[in-house]
Structures are given as C-alpha cells and as structure tokens.
Design a protein around this motif. Structure first.
Motif, PDB file in Angstrom:
ATOM      1  N   SER A  85      10.087   7.406  -4.546  1.00  0.00           N
ATOM      2  CA  SER A  85       8.984   7.930  -5.351  1.00  0.00           C
ATOM      3  C   SER A  85       8.536   6.851  -6.325  1.00  0.00           C
ATOM      4  O   SER A  85       9.276   5.919  -6.628  1.00  0.00           O
ATOM      5  CB  SER A  85       9.422   9.183  -6.118  1.00  0.00           C
ATOM      6  OG  SER A  85      10.443   8.841  -7.051  1.00  0.00           O
ATOM      7  N   LEU A  86       7.325   7.008  -6.805  1.00  0.00           N
ATOM      8  CA  LEU A  86       6.785   6.088  -7.806  1.00  0.00           C
ATOM      9  C   LEU A  86       7.100   6.633  -9.191  1.00  0.00           C
ATOM     10  O   LEU A  86       6.992   7.843  -9.418  1.00  0.00           O
ATOM     11  CB  LEU A  86       5.270   5.950  -7.651  1.00  0.00           C
ATOM     12  CG  LEU A  86       4.769   5.220  -6.420  1.00  0.00           C
ATOM     13  CD1 LEU A  86       3.255   5.321  -6.330  1.00  0.00           C
ATOM     14  CD2 LEU A  86       5.188   3.766  -6.471  1.00  0.00           C
ATOM     15  N   PRO A  87       7.470   5.763 -10.137  1.00  0.00           N
ATOM     16  CA  PRO A  87       7.725   6.254 -11.496  1.00  0.00           C
ATOM     17  C   PRO A  87       6.468   6.836 -12.134  1.00  0.00           C
ATOM     18  O   PRO A  87       6.542   7.740 -12.947  1.00  0.00           O
ATOM     19  CB  PRO A  87       8.221   5.020 -12.246  1.00  0.00           C
ATOM     20  CG  PRO A  87       7.840   3.844 -11.422  1.00  0.00           C
ATOM     21  CD  PRO A  87       7.679   4.323 -10.015  1.00  0.00           C
ATOM     22  N   ARG A 137       5.857   3.266   6.475  1.00  0.00           N
ATOM     23  CA  ARG A 137       6.239   4.669   6.264  1.00  0.00           C
ATOM     24  C   ARG A 137       5.715   5.180   4.920  1.00  0.00           C
ATOM     25  O   ARG A 137       5.418   4.406   4.013  1.00  0.00           O
ATOM     26  CB  ARG A 137       7.769   4.806   6.302  1.00  0.00           C
ATOM     27  CG  ARG A 137       8.322   4.450   7.680  1.00  0.00           C
ATOM     28  CD  ARG A 137       9.807   4.564   7.726  1.00  0.00           C
ATOM     29  NE  ARG A 137      10.379   3.428   6.974  1.00  0.00           N
ATOM     30  CZ  ARG A 137      11.666   3.225   6.807  1.00  0.00           C
ATOM     31  NH1 ARG A 137      12.536   4.085   7.313  1.00  0.00           N
ATOM     32  NH2 ARG A 137      12.107   2.186   6.139  1.00  0.00           N
ATOM     33  N   LEU A 138       5.619   6.498   4.822  1.00  0.00           N
ATOM     34  CA  LEU A 138       5.236   7.136   3.569  1.00  0.00           C
ATOM     35  C   LEU A 138       6.465   7.230   2.672  1.00  0.00           C
ATOM     36  O   LEU A 138       7.602   7.247   3.147  1.00  0.00           O
ATOM     37  CB  LEU A 138       4.673   8.528   3.826  1.00  0.00           C
ATOM     38  CG  LEU A 138       3.410   8.603   4.682  1.00  0.00           C
ATOM     39  CD1 LEU A 138       3.058  10.056   4.996  1.00  0.00           C
ATOM     40  CD2 LEU A 138       2.258   7.930   3.971  1.00  0.00           C
ATOM     41  N   LEU A 139       6.246   7.313   1.370  1.00  0.00           N
ATOM     42  CA  LEU A 139       7.361   7.379   0.423  1.00  0.00           C
ATOM     43  C   LEU A 139       8.240   8.602   0.670  1.00  0.00           C
ATOM     44  O   LEU A 139       9.468   8.520   0.576  1.00  0.00           O
ATOM     45  CB  LEU A 139       6.833   7.378  -1.012  1.00  0.00           C
ATOM     46  CG  LEU A 139       6.117   6.111  -1.469  1.00  0.00           C
ATOM     47  CD1 LEU A 139       5.579   6.289  -2.880  1.00  0.00           C
ATOM     48  CD2 LEU A 139       7.037   4.915  -1.393  1.00  0.00           C
ATOM     49  N   HIS A 145       0.867  -1.177   0.000  1.00  0.00           N
ATOM     50  CA  HIS A 145       0.000   0.000   0.000  1.00  0.00           C
ATOM     51  C   HIS A 145       0.903   1.226   0.000  1.00  0.00           C
ATOM     52  O   HIS A 145       1.737   1.378   0.892  1.00  0.00           O
ATOM     53  CB  HIS A 145      -0.911   0.007   1.230  1.00  0.00           C
ATOM     54  CG  HIS A 145      -1.980  -1.038   1.162  1.00  0.00           C
ATOM     55  ND1 HIS A 145      -1.777  -2.341   1.521  1.00  0.00           N
ATOM     56  CD2 HIS A 145      -3.274  -0.949   0.760  1.00  0.00           C
ATOM     57  CE1 HIS A 145      -2.886  -3.024   1.345  1.00  0.00           C
ATOM     58  NE2 HIS A 145      -3.817  -2.209   0.882  1.00  0.00           N
ATOM     59  N   VAL A 146       0.769   2.093  -1.001  1.00  0.00           N
ATOM     60  CA  VAL A 146       1.608   3.281  -1.110  1.00  0.00           C
ATOM     61  C   VAL A 146       1.443   4.129   0.146  1.00  0.00           C
ATOM     62  O   VAL A 146       2.423   4.504   0.783  1.00  0.00           O
ATOM     63  CB  VAL A 146       1.254   4.087  -2.383  1.00  0.00           C
ATOM     64  CG1 VAL A 146       2.090   5.346  -2.470  1.00  0.00           C
ATOM     65  CG2 VAL A 146       1.458   3.227  -3.628  1.00  0.00           C
ATOM     66  N   GLY A 197      -4.099   5.462   7.276  1.00  0.00           N
ATOM     67  CA  GLY A 197      -5.328   5.912   6.640  1.00  0.00           C
ATOM     68  C   GLY A 197      -5.434   5.607   5.161  1.00  0.00           C
ATOM     69  O   GLY A 197      -6.381   6.036   4.504  1.00  0.00           O
ATOM     70  N   GLY A 198      -4.472   4.881   4.602  1.00  0.00           N
ATOM     71  CA  GLY A 198      -4.527   4.520   3.187  1.00  0.00           C
ATOM     72  C   GLY A 198      -5.641   3.520   2.930  1.00  0.00           C
ATOM     73  O   GLY A 198      -5.956   2.680   3.774  1.00  0.00           O
TER      74      GLY A 198
END
Length: 176
Positions: A133-135, A125-127, A96-97, A103-104
């Motif tokens: 980062s996501l491409p 953790r958050l990115l 899950h990103v 809360g995702g």
C-alpha cells in the motif's frame, strides 16, 4: 554558492536565484532579507553581508498563470525527495502505481518514486495483488513548489515558505 529563494511581496514563492543575484537585489533595495545564513558572510573591501537564504521583493510582481507542471522523471524524484514510497530507501526509478499495461495513465496521481528493487518486485502487478500500500496518494505539486523543488540544492529554511512538509515523505503540497 547555493541559491536563494525569492518571495513576492505577498510571500508567495517566485523562483530560486543564485546568491549573487539575490545580493544585487538587496543592494539595489529591490528586495529585503527574510532569512540569512547565521555563520556565512560575503565580504567586500568595505563591508560584509550575511548570505541571504530567503529574500522578499519590496514591490509586488504579477506572475502569469502557471498551468500544469510537466511530468518528468526528475520532477517525480524531486517531489518524493528521492525516497522510495514503498520501502523509504534512495529511489532511482519511477513506478506507475496502476501499471500502464493495466490501463494506468502517465499522470502525477499515478506515478511515484521507487527504488530499482521495489520497482522490479512490483512489476506489472497492482498493489492489492502483492499486499502493498502507499503511505499517502501521490499528488500533483503546485507549479511554484515544483519550480523550486527542481533546484539542485534545496535549503531546509525554504520549506515553510513553500508549504512543503518533509514529514510527508517528500510529497509536496498540492495547493498553490
């Protein structure tokens, strides 16, 4: 024997059928061959026919409206071509990103394929917190593309009919 992509008369992808069924459709003149394997043939006592990879129905078939694609681990891995979105190695888990503990939501736009190593390193953790980062953002695949991508062995000749671009690291187009 691999499967054959079946297109509607309007070239809209409908489903994947066993090659044997595709040959029956062709012999019954219900479908026409769009693409065939160059060096593979099916032989009978009196003839030989190229193995069809893509066939198009001769008459238009009305398809009921497909609502949403169910979110499953298998579907996410197929959408992302079994490649980790963080490091591009073979993926075997789903991440899950935005973590659910933060809360995702469990939805297509928040779930990506990841290798076990990256999934463990990211944790909850958050990115932005770890500098990743996501491409490109994850998308919900169209119902038709998801149906075909779930097929065990996808033929590369199907990509142009599905609106599927392998250069996008396996993410399917969201437009139907």
């Amino acid at each position: 024997m691999a499967g054959t992509l079946v297109l509607n008369a309007s070239y809209e992808p409908l489903c994947v059928v066993p090659t044997r069924r595709a040959v029956v459709l062709i012999l019954a003149e219900k479908a026409s061959v769009v693409e065939a394997a160059e060096d593979e043939y099916l032989h009978s006592a009196t003839s030989a026919i190229q193995v069809p990879r893509v066939v198009r129905l001769n008459r238009y078939v009305r398809v009921p409206y497909r609502r949403q694609v169910p979110l499953t681990r298998r579907a996410v891995l197929a959408r992302d071509a079994h490649h980790c979105v963080y490091c591009s190695v073979r993926a075997d888990t789903v991440d899950h990103v935005v973590p659910r503990s933060r809360g995702g939501l469990n939805e297509w736009t928040n779930v990506v394929a990841a290798c076990a190593r990256c999934n463990h390193r990211k944790g909850d953790r958050l990115l932005a917190e770890i500098g990743w980062s996501l491409p490109r953002p994850p998308v919900q695949p169209s119902a038709t593309v998801a149906l075909v991508l779930a097929w065990a062995k996808r033929d590369p000749s199907w990509d142009r009919y599905l609106g599927y671009d392998p250069a996008l690291s396996g993410l399917a187009a969201s437009a139907s």
